[in-house]
Design an enzyme around this catalytic site. Structure first.
Site, PDB file in Angstrom:
ATOM      1  N   GLU A 115     -13.580  33.628  18.072  1.00 57.25           N
ATOM      2  CA  GLU A 115     -13.481  32.489  17.138  1.00 57.25           C
ATOM      3  C   GLU A 115     -12.749  32.943  15.886  1.00 57.25           C
ATOM      4  O   GLU A 115     -12.672  34.143  15.627  1.00 57.25           O
ATOM      5  CB  GLU A 115     -14.895  32.011  16.745  1.00 57.25           C
ATOM      6  CG  GLU A 115     -15.706  31.526  17.931  1.00 57.25           C
ATOM      7  CD  GLU A 115     -17.163  31.228  17.565  1.00 57.25           C
ATOM      8  OE1 GLU A 115     -17.527  31.405  16.399  1.00 57.25           O
ATOM      9  OE2 GLU A 115     -17.899  30.807  18.471  1.00 57.25           O
ATOM     10  N   LYS A 117     -12.590  33.589  11.960  1.00 53.62           N
ATOM     11  CA  LYS A 117     -13.539  33.775  10.867  1.00 53.62           C
ATOM     12  C   LYS A 117     -12.988  33.020   9.663  1.00 53.62           C
ATOM     13  O   LYS A 117     -12.122  33.509   8.945  1.00 53.62           O
ATOM     14  CB  LYS A 117     -13.735  35.250  10.540  1.00 53.62           C
ATOM     15  CG  LYS A 117     -14.853  35.465   9.531  1.00 53.62           C
ATOM     16  CD  LYS A 117     -15.231  36.932   9.437  1.00 53.62           C
ATOM     17  CE  LYS A 117     -16.473  37.135   8.600  1.00 53.62           C
ATOM     18  NZ  LYS A 117     -16.331  36.672   7.216  1.00 53.62           N
ATOM     19  N   ASP A 119     -12.674  31.309   6.121  1.00 54.38           N
ATOM     20  CA  ASP A 119     -13.104  31.720   4.798  1.00 54.38           C
ATOM     21  C   ASP A 119     -13.658  30.505   4.057  1.00 54.38           C
ATOM     22  O   ASP A 119     -12.944  29.799   3.363  1.00 54.38           O
ATOM     23  CB  ASP A 119     -11.893  32.295   4.057  1.00 54.38           C
ATOM     24  CG  ASP A 119     -12.321  33.248   2.967  1.00 54.38           C
ATOM     25  OD1 ASP A 119     -13.514  33.586   2.917  1.00 54.38           O
ATOM     26  OD2 ASP A 119     -11.460  33.637   2.170  1.00 54.38           O
ATOM     27  N   TYR A 226     -20.386  26.874  14.326  1.00 54.28           N
ATOM     28  CA  TYR A 226     -20.090  28.084  15.101  1.00 54.28           C
ATOM     29  C   TYR A 226     -21.298  28.698  15.812  1.00 54.28           C
ATOM     30  O   TYR A 226     -21.156  29.674  16.513  1.00 54.28           O
ATOM     31  CB  TYR A 226     -19.373  29.130  14.264  1.00 54.28           C
ATOM     32  CG  TYR A 226     -20.087  29.582  12.997  1.00 54.28           C
ATOM     33  CD1 TYR A 226     -21.344  30.169  13.037  1.00 54.28           C
ATOM     34  CD2 TYR A 226     -19.462  29.434  11.759  1.00 54.28           C
ATOM     35  CE1 TYR A 226     -21.984  30.592  11.897  1.00 54.28           C
ATOM     36  CE2 TYR A 226     -20.092  29.855  10.594  1.00 54.28           C
ATOM     37  CZ  TYR A 226     -21.353  30.425  10.673  1.00 54.28           C
ATOM     38  OH  TYR A 226     -21.975  30.835   9.534  1.00 54.28           O
ATOM     39  N   LYS A 315     -11.496  42.048  11.263  1.00 54.30           N
ATOM     40  CA  LYS A 315     -10.759  41.507  10.122  1.00 54.30           C
ATOM     41  C   LYS A 315      -9.242  41.663  10.246  1.00 54.30           C
ATOM     42  O   LYS A 315      -8.747  42.676  10.729  1.00 54.30           O
ATOM     43  CB  LYS A 315     -11.211  42.213   8.835  1.00 54.30           C
ATOM     44  CG  LYS A 315     -12.649  41.947   8.430  1.00 54.30           C
ATOM     45  CD  LYS A 315     -12.789  40.557   7.835  1.00 54.30           C
ATOM     46  CE  LYS A 315     -13.913  40.415   6.834  1.00 54.30           C
ATOM     47  NZ  LYS A 315     -13.796  41.040   5.580  1.00 54.30           N
ATOM     48  N   CYS A 431      20.010  33.072 -21.140  1.00 50.07           N
ATOM     49  CA  CYS A 431      20.083  33.683 -19.817  1.00 50.07           C
ATOM     50  C   CYS A 431      20.124  35.190 -20.035  1.00 50.07           C
ATOM     51  O   CYS A 431      21.004  35.687 -20.718  1.00 50.07           O
ATOM     52  CB  CYS A 431      21.324  33.217 -19.078  1.00 50.07           C
ATOM     53  SG  CYS A 431      21.631  34.166 -17.574  1.00 50.07           S
ATOM     54  N   CYS A 434      23.764  36.598 -18.750  1.00 45.90           N
ATOM     55  CA  CYS A 434      25.063  36.311 -19.364  1.00 45.90           C
ATOM     56  C   CYS A 434      24.936  35.904 -20.834  1.00 45.90           C
ATOM     57  O   CYS A 434      25.945  35.755 -21.516  1.00 45.90           O
ATOM     58  CB  CYS A 434      25.819  35.245 -18.561  1.00 45.90           C
ATOM     59  SG  CYS A 434      25.095  33.608 -18.683  1.00 45.90           S
ATOM     60  N   CYS A 449      19.918  28.531 -16.751  1.00 40.46           N
ATOM     61  CA  CYS A 449      21.122  29.056 -17.394  1.00 40.46           C
ATOM     62  C   CYS A 449      22.192  27.985 -17.217  1.00 40.46           C
ATOM     63  O   CYS A 449      22.440  27.518 -16.108  1.00 40.46           O
ATOM     64  CB  CYS A 449      21.551  30.347 -16.707  1.00 40.46           C
ATOM     65  SG  CYS A 449      23.247  30.818 -17.108  1.00 40.46           S
ATOM     66  N   CYS A 454      27.998  31.928 -14.375  1.00 37.48           N
ATOM     67  CA  CYS A 454      27.117  33.081 -14.609  1.00 37.48           C
ATOM     68  C   CYS A 454      27.145  34.001 -13.375  1.00 37.48           C
ATOM     69  O   CYS A 454      26.884  33.550 -12.261  1.00 37.48           O
ATOM     70  CB  CYS A 454      25.700  32.580 -14.865  1.00 37.48           C
ATOM     71  SG  CYS A 454      24.470  33.897 -14.922  1.00 37.48           S
TER      72      CYS A 454
HETATM   73  S1  IVH Z   1     -21.293  33.805  13.217  1.00 35.65           S
HETATM   74  C1  IVH Z   1     -24.880  36.028  13.650  1.00 35.65           C
HETATM   75  N1  IVH Z   1     -18.919  32.677  13.391  1.00 35.65           N
HETATM   76  O1  IVH Z   1     -18.888  34.845   8.320  1.00 35.65           O
HETATM   77  C2  IVH Z   1     -23.512  35.605  13.348  1.00 35.65           C
HETATM   78  N2  IVH Z   1     -19.657  33.380  11.248  1.00 35.65           N
HETATM   79  O2  IVH Z   1     -20.204  37.572   7.636  1.00 35.65           O
HETATM   80  C3  IVH Z   1     -23.403  34.968  12.031  1.00 35.65           C
HETATM   81  N3  IVH Z   1     -18.089  32.907   9.450  1.00 35.65           N
HETATM   82  O3  IVH Z   1     -22.079  33.979   7.181  1.00 35.65           O
HETATM   83  C4  IVH Z   1     -22.208  34.228  11.789  1.00 35.65           C
HETATM   84  N4  IVH Z   1     -16.547  31.935  10.675  1.00 35.65           N
HETATM   85  O4  IVH Z   1     -20.115  32.356   6.739  1.00 35.65           O
HETATM   86  C5  IVH Z   1     -19.822  33.238  12.577  1.00 35.65           C
HETATM   87  N5  IVH Z   1     -16.870  31.645  13.712  1.00 35.65           N
HETATM   88  C6  IVH Z   1     -17.765  32.197  12.889  1.00 35.65           C
HETATM   89  C7  IVH Z   1     -17.549  32.314  11.496  1.00 35.65           C
HETATM   90  C8  IVH Z   1     -18.531  32.926  10.708  1.00 35.65           C
HETATM   91  C9  IVH Z   1     -16.887  32.293   9.452  1.00 35.65           C
HETATM   92  C10 IVH Z   1     -18.739  33.459   8.237  1.00 35.65           C
HETATM   93  C11 IVH Z   1     -20.115  32.915   8.031  1.00 35.65           C
HETATM   94  C12 IVH Z   1     -21.018  34.086   8.062  1.00 35.65           C
HETATM   95  C13 IVH Z   1     -20.110  35.216   7.731  1.00 35.65           C
HETATM   96  C14 IVH Z   1     -20.611  36.494   8.353  1.00 35.65           C
END
Ligand code: IVH
Length: 648
Positions: A115, A117, A119, A226, A315, A431, A434, A449, A454
């Protein structure tokens, strides 16, 4: 090795620092360091605690997830704690995780779900008798804040569930602001003179943790569910993947980019794909989350501390870092804009060394309160020019200097010419290249400018003309365009196409030689065939970026038609506003620009779209349906400059 007391002191100072960052990040929504730096501190602490387990204390930031919830919201106890995730940063670390868990499970063949992650901010949604009763933040994992009223305003969160849903259900997901919503919000805040959010996560957190939920309601927040926390009173599937499908069937929003992955190699493939395509996503993602698919295996693996063994965050390389802003310089752009540019103490962010970053304009510098000598947060986003997010005010010494475009432009000019302070230059913004007085058109934020001749502009125009997104002439970059200009071989971009008559002189240039010259000339020849949109972009019409060039190409089909377009005609196109319309008109009114285009046409640069393209365009834009275009018609639509060149 350092002695025990020294290690203890080091651990303590790391804890204090991390605690302070936690507070800034979780409570204040206003971090002082980049995520990458925070991760590095945490890793250092965890590393030391692993080697010296006797020094681990219950209050160590490694032992909990967030900071205490803000007091103004009610507190919600999570029946099952909301866990955090361990991180890996490389394939080796991913394999190490996989090896560890396969040993524990005593099996090597099992599946995963990959999945994104996202933000944003984690929330838990509880449904009792199929109605949303509670929505809470993660808080410290076991106690979160009650933000039910705010979460109810998010359209993608169902307020009630269908009859077949379990009578008691808790789902968890990530609330986030899409990139577009984030930029719009920051634009609005900038216009109102409010401080800007550093990133979408802070914007989402700031929006959701509003005591006034009508403010939340106005923010374009979204959610992806999720995982399932728990379900009571109904049987639910045995795998994470099927559970996600099940939750989707109940009306929850699940990320369509999730994938079921058969083995760890597929996990690596999924990661590589999205590492490359990160910039395309409508939301900010800082990595992928890998989850063991089968719940029985998840259960056997269990948790360590606040992290499950069955899932890991993999990451993407860091995109933020902090460094010293040594100075602010001024680049003269191809349209004459005076662009402030940050000159940084070099810093490596995700494997790329950053020395300079965009600063947009003087107003923006002021708004962000960026001063020369500040420690700043820099961000690299999807391969574009790095940006300065803002200063770290707590690191100020008082010696930082505010930036003034006027002063700086004069200072740079004087330094270039070896002039002393007393020498007379007009007492205005000038500028820096020039020395001509710079002007700021009404309603615009940039200074320009005003000298059409120039030399800095000419060089930038040629460099832009040859650049990747424009005519893509390999071998002509900054230094070559400057050299060609300096040696008098070109004055403007059209001269590039006449260089072949000057090959003898070309070969004699520094670091040139026969082979390079031949390659350069071949690349120039090849560029004659570039699509019209590229040419329009390459010409450097003020405010006409790549997307606008596409629009103009699609609407006008030839440079000729575009050159003859009236203001009304231009304005009748939905995406074209007065700013672009006026700059297109101004561009073609300039005799010099018409001459340059004509000279290009004479040697065979394509100045119109091909008939096949015309047909493709009319097929994709509904408004011309039914209209049949053929070659003759297309030709008629093309250039009076050089229709002949077009037919080959
Ligand atoms: S699973 C036990 N799935 O990441 C697993 N977390 O550092 C817990 N997050 O608190 C989270 N996308 O805020 C999971 N597809 C995803 C996610 C996700 C973002 C964030 C979430 C969590 C943090 C974990």
């Amino acid at each position: 090795m350092a002695n025990h007391e020294e290690i203890k002191a080091k651990i303590n100072s790391l804890k204090t620092e991390i605690n302070r960052h936690n507070y800034r990040y979780y409570v204040m929504d206003s971090p002082e360091v980049s995520d990458a730096e925070y991760d590095a501190l945490m890793r250092e602490l965890k590393g030391l605690e692993e080697r010296y387990p006797q020094l681990v204390t219950a209050d160590s930031p490694s032992q909990r997830i967030g900071a205490a919830p803000a007091e103004a919201f009610g507190v919600v106890e999570h029946p099952y704690p909301l866990l955090s995730l361990g991180n890996v940063f490389s394939k080796d670390e991913l394999i190490a995780w996989y090896t560890r868990i396969s040993k524990l499970l005593e099996v090597t063949q099992f599946g995963f779900v990959g999945e994104h992650k996202i933000d944003g901010l984690a929330v838990a949604l509880t449904y009792v008798n199929r109605r949303l009763t509670t929505g809470a933040t993660r808080g410290d994992g076991s106690h979160g804040e009650d933000i039910t009223r705010n979460l109810r305003t998010i359209r993608s969160i169902p307020l009630s569930l269908p009859r077949e849903a379990p009578p008691r259900l808790e789902v968890r997901g990530e609330v986030f602001l899409p990139k577009t919503g984030f930029h719009r919000l920051n634009q609005e805040r900038a216009a109102e003179g409010q401080p800007l959010f550093a990133n979408p996560r802070n914007a989402a957190a700031g929006s959701v943790r509003q005591l006034d939920s009508s403010i939340t309601a106005r923010r374009p927040l979204d959610i992806y569910i999720y995982m399932m926390g728990y379900a009571e009173g109904r049987a639910t599937p045995a795998t994470h993947w099927e559970t996600m499908e099940y939750l989707q069937s109940l009306g929850f929003k699940v990320n369509p980019n999730n994938r079921r992955l058969a083995d760890i190699e597929q996990v690596e493939g999924y990661y590589q794909t999205w590492k490359e395509r990160q910039a395309e996503l409508p939301y900010e993602a800082d990595g992928i989350v890998v989850k063991v698919d089968q719940f029985d295996l998840q259960q056997r693996l269990g948790d360590v501390g606040r992290e499950p063994r069955w899932a890991i965050a993999y990451k993407f390389p860091a995109t933020q870092g902090t460094t010293l802003l040594r100075d602010i310089g001024i680049n003269v752009g191809r349209t004459g804009t005076l662009n402030p540019v940050a000159i940084l103490e070099p810093v490596t962010v995700g494997g790329v060394t950053i020395r300079q970053a965009a600063l947009h304009n003087e107003d923006d510098i002021r708004r962000k309160d960026i001063r020369i000598g500040d420690n700043v947060i820099v961000q690299r986003a999807g391969g574009v020019i790095p940006e300065i997010i803002g200063p770290i005010e707590s690191k100020r010494t008082g010696k930082e200097k505010e930036f003034s475009l006027k002063e700086k432009s004069r200072e740079i000019y004087r330094a270039k010419r070896g002039l002393t302070k007393e020498t007379k230059t007009p007492n205005n913004t000038i500028c820096p290249e020039c020395g001509t007085e710079a002007i700021k058109p009404e309603g615009e934020v940039m200074y320009y400018c005003s000298n059409a001749a120039c030399p800095a502009q000419a060089q930038q125009r040629i460099e832009h003309f040859a650049s990747r997104g424009a005519m893509d002439i390999r071998g002509i970059g900054e230094s070559q365009s400057a050299m060609l200009l300096r040696e008098g071989l070109v004055k403007d971009a059209s001269d590039l196409y006449y260089l072949k008559d000057k090959k003898e002189q070309l070969i004699k240039l520094e670091r040139m030689a026969e082979k390079n010259a031949t390659n350069m000339l071949e690349a120039i020849e090849k560029s004659k065939e570039r699509p019209l949109a590229r040419l329009i972009f390459a010409l450097g019409i003020r405010h006409a970026g790549e997307e606008m060039a596409e629009v103009l190409s699609r609407e006008f089909h030839s440079i000729d038609k575009l050159a003859d377009a009236s203001r009304e005609e231009l304005l009748s196109i939905p995406t074209i506003g007065p700013k672009i319309a006026d700059s297109v008109i101004a561009f073609f009114q300039e005799e010099e620009n018409r001459r340059i285009i004509e000279r290009m046409g004479e040697v065979g640069v394509r100045l119109g779209v091909r008939s096949a393209e015309v047909r493709a365009i009319s097929n994709t834009t509904g408004d011309r349906s039914g209209q049949v275009w053929d070659l003759a018609e297309a030709l008629a639509a093309v250039s009076r400059f050089t229709a002949a060149v077009f037919v080959r």
